[in-house]
Design a protein around this motif. Structure first.
Motif, short mmCIF file in Angstrom:
data_model
loop_
_atom_site.label_atom_id
_atom_site.label_comp_id
_atom_site.label_asym_id
_atom_site.label_seq_id
_atom_site.Cartn_x
_atom_site.Cartn_y
_atom_site.Cartn_z
N LEU A 119 -0.58 -5.62 -31.35
CA LEU A 119 0.62 -4.80 -31.18
C LEU A 119 0.45 -3.72 -30.11
O LEU A 119 1.43 -3.25 -29.54
CB LEU A 119 1.02 -4.13 -32.50
N ALA A 120 -0.80 -3.29 -29.87
CA ALA A 120 -1.03 -2.22 -28.90
C ALA A 120 -2.47 -2.25 -28.44
O ALA A 120 -3.35 -2.78 -29.12
CB ALA A 120 -0.70 -0.86 -29.52
N THR A 121 -2.70 -1.64 -27.27
CA THR A 121 -4.05 -1.50 -26.72
C THR A 121 -4.26 -0.04 -26.34
O THR A 121 -3.36 0.60 -25.79
CB THR A 121 -4.22 -2.40 -25.48
N ASN A 145 1.08 4.43 -21.17
CA ASN A 145 1.35 5.46 -20.18
C ASN A 145 1.23 6.88 -20.71
O ASN A 145 1.86 7.80 -20.22
CB ASN A 145 2.74 5.26 -19.54
N LYS A 146 0.41 7.06 -21.75
CA LYS A 146 0.15 8.38 -22.33
C LYS A 146 -1.36 8.62 -22.29
O LYS A 146 -2.15 7.69 -22.28
CB LYS A 146 0.59 8.46 -23.79
N ALA A 190 3.73 4.45 -30.11
CA ALA A 190 4.15 4.63 -28.72
C ALA A 190 4.59 3.31 -28.10
O ALA A 190 5.58 3.25 -27.37
CB ALA A 190 3.02 5.24 -27.90
N THR A 191 3.87 2.23 -28.39
CA THR A 191 4.20 0.92 -27.84
C THR A 191 5.52 0.41 -28.38
O THR A 191 6.37 -0.08 -27.64
CB THR A 191 3.07 -0.09 -28.13
N LEU A 192 5.72 0.55 -29.70
CA LEU A 192 6.96 0.05 -30.31
C LEU A 192 8.18 0.89 -29.93
O LEU A 192 9.29 0.39 -29.93
CB LEU A 192 6.82 0.00 -31.84
N ASN A 193 7.96 2.17 -29.58
CA ASN A 193 9.07 3.06 -29.25
C ASN A 193 9.31 3.22 -27.75
O ASN A 193 10.12 4.05 -27.34
CB ASN A 193 8.85 4.45 -29.88
N LYS A 194 8.61 2.44 -26.92
CA LYS A 194 8.73 2.65 -25.47
C LYS A 194 10.04 2.13 -24.90
O LYS A 194 10.39 2.47 -23.78
CB LYS A 194 7.54 2.04 -24.74
N ASP A 195 10.75 1.30 -25.62
CA ASP A 195 12.00 0.71 -25.07
C ASP A 195 13.15 1.67 -25.12
O ASP A 195 13.44 2.48 -25.80
CB ASP A 195 12.35 -0.57 -25.83
#
Length: 195
Positions: A119-121, A145-146, A190-195
């Motif tokens: 789901l994220a890296t 990007n954080k 952060a990954t799931l909310n980036k859109d």
């Protein structure tokens, strides 16, 4: 597979405070400096999170480890399974869960490993040094990007870990709160909310 108990206290720091600890406490005493990359695994509906389980594939110095963490009364129980580069690649890129004791353990908990995916890296630039009876780690974390900064103190008890952090940060005049939000949670959110 090996198991161990991880007891560590954590504090998120500003970049300025991170540099203050790095300069005044770590200095040239660090025993290791390295980059590790964590690939966080769960299902889209967060079945592992709902059971308070964290799962990751960590790439460190050319080795790959699948780690499952579950909470204990104090600290976390870690189950670690070494992966070949091919197994890690297949899990990270194709969601092909590797065979082994962690898959067996998850299946005992009725987790459908076929639903698990990356789901994220998050990449961490880490500096470690011994501090009194503990192991201090200073992390610069990059994900989605954080960038954030974190101090971790590993000790034999949570009380001792927090006392050492208090000694370091109070001694440098740094105000802080202990952090209960994991790297995995920050990166996935952060990954799931980036859109």
């Amino acid at each position: 597979m090996n198991n161990n108990i991880e007891i560590e206290a954590k504090v998120l720091l500003s970049k300025r405070d991170y540099e203050k600890v790095l300069t005044n406490i770590v200095g040239t005493k660090y025993k290791d400096q390295f980059i590790q990359t964590n690939h966080y695994i769960d299902s889209k509906d967060r079945i592992l999170k709902k059971q308070n389980i964290a799962l990751r594939v960590r790439e460190l110095k050319g080795t790959y480890t699948l780690t499952l963490k579950t909470p204990l009364a104090e600290g976390l129980l870690e189950k670690n399974q070494n992966l070949s580069p091919a197994e890690a690649y297949d899990m990270i890129n194709y969601n092909k869960f590797p065979e082994g004791e962690i898959a067996d353990f998850l299946e005992l908990l009725d987790v459908d490993i076929g639903t698990l995916e990356k789901l994220a890296t998050l990449a961490t630039k880490r500096v470690e040094c011994n501090y009194k009876t503990g192991l201090l780690a200073l992390d610069e974390n990059s994900y989605c990007n954080k960038v954030d900064y974190e101090l971790e103190m590993e000790e034999s008890s949570m009380i001792q870990a927090k006392e050492l952090i208090d000694e370091i940060l109070s001694g440098l005049g740094i105000k802080y709160e202990f952090n209960s939000v994991s790297k995995q949670y920050r990166a996935i959110t952060a990954t799931l909310n980036k859109d």
